[in-house]
Design an enzyme around this catalytic site. Structure first.
Site: not given
Ligand code: WQD
Length: 346
Positions: A132, A156, A160
């Site tokens: 990741s 997490y 990895k």
């Molecule tokens: C994306 C953007 C949030 C939810 C994570 C893990 C990574 C991988 C992918 C496993 C950010 C914003 C999100 C919400 C929001 N997972 N957001 N409201 O955090 O980049 O990555 O998921 O492998 O390891 O870290 O993905 O989709 O959670 O967030 O505003 O309800 O959307 O702040 O900017 P992230 P995400």
């Protein structure tokens, strides 16, 4: 046909990879304990591919059983998806993550050594590991290349990083090991049939499934975590990649390991970033549904911007992402609108 064993193969990325491997002439074997996936996925895979995919139901932590599975199927390659992946949960339950993720990888690697010896195989199956972009922590700049420093900001991501190091140590100890480490950026979307897709347990942590559930009426509104980031519109920017492009990256990785000597680590991303608000607007446009949202505080641990430089994957695997944000949203919407409760509605 060469068989490819997919640990966690009934999960989101695993199921899409199974379909894509089968279409590419491989024989996928799904291994899953359904602790974080649904058995109905197997029926859906049969609907898409027109044939029942072999299933081995059990836990990767059971090394003896896993070794027997390897001897039974003698896979040319293994793709290791099995593991827990919720960042927030890993902070609350680090031991669960260290046990399942790191313990699971150790068990798989030991089963590979055992089966190779017992089977009198020339070398162990090729191994593709689901890593990741989280291993980059808070990157000093974007786009991110594979030689950027690694760090972890949650258990997490730590698992990895540790598993990547374990694989490197094993390759150094035994050069017959062929390993492809794939660092995913933000997987989203679904198979165009709408039969399989992302179905998180409980309130989604990730943006796209949350947006999908708001659009389908399961949730009243989206919380946008922060509008004061140093980005064009103030909201977080990420490299969203269609899960079908990601699956194709796995097939390219398997083919490369089987045809070209050596191991590799590559980013699987599109090379471009989109903000939260861009995703919301694209989703409203392609679904025709409103996605009401409210700005709230930043989420702890979030970075402002994160997107890949996918050059090495193109050079080493001959792979690049081809699907854009609208297609990601359209395919995610088709899955969600045809399965408002995900797999649970049966
Ligand atoms: C994306 C953007 C949030 C939810 C994570 C893990 C990574 C991988 C992918 C496993 C950010 C914003 C999100 C919400 C929001 N997972 N957001 N409201 O955090 O980049 O990555 O998921 O492998 O390891 O870290 O993905 O989709 O959670 O967030 O505003 O309800 O959307 O702040 O900017 P992230 P995400």
């Amino acid at each position: 046909m060469s068989s490819v064993l997919l640990t966690g193969g009934a999960g989101y990325i695993g199921s899409h990879t199974a379909v894509t491997l089968q279409a590419d002439g491989f024989e996928p074997v799904v291994l899953d304990n359904f602790s974080n996936s649904h058995p109905l996925v197997m029926d859906r895979l049969a609907q898409i591919t027109g044939r029942d995919m072999p299933l081995e139901q059990g836990d990767v932590l059971d090394t003896g059983w896993l070794s027997q599975v390897l001897l039974r199927h003698r896979p040319a390659a293994i793709v290791h998806f099995a593991g827990d992946k919720a960042v927030g949960e890993s902070v609350a339950q680090p031991l669960k993550y260290f046990h399942n993720n790191i313990g699971g990888a150790v068990s798989l690697m030991r089963a590979m050594v055992q089966a190779t010896a017992e089977g009198g195989w020339e070398r162990p199956p090729a191994l593709v590991f689901s890593s990741s972009a989280t291993v980059y922590g808070d990157p000093a700049s974007v786009p991110i290349t594979e030689d950027f420093p690694r760090s972890h900001t949650n258990p997490y991501g730590h698992t990895k990083l540790v598993i990547e190091d374990m694989l490197a140590a094993q390759i150094a100890a035994d050069p017959s090991w062929r390993v492809g480490v794939l660092r995913y950026f933000n997987p989203v979307g679904a198979h165009p049939s709408g039969l399989i897709g992302e179905d998180p347990e409980g309130p989604p942590n990730n943006l796209m499934p949350y947006v999908s559930q708001v659009a389908v009426g399961r949730r009243p509104f989206l919380q946008v975590y922060g509008s004061d980031y140093p980005t064009p519109d103030g909201t977080g920017v990420r490299d969203y990649i269609h899960v079908m492009d990601l699956a194709a990256g796995h097939v390219a990785a398997v083919r490369s390991l089987l045809q070209t000597p050596g191991s590799f680590t590559v980013n699987l991303g599109t090379g471009r970033g989109h903000s939260v608000l861009e995703v919301v607007r694209a989703f409203e446009r392609v679904s025709g549904r409103p996605v009401p949202f409210r700005f709230t505080d930043r989420r702890a641990g979030d970075v402002a911007q994160c997107w890949a430089d996918p050059t090495r994957a193109r050079q080493r695997l001959g792979w690049c992402a081809t699907r854009g944000l609208d297609e990601m949203c359209a395919d995610a919407w088709r899955w969600q609108s045809r399965n408002p409760q995900g797999y649970r509605a049966g």
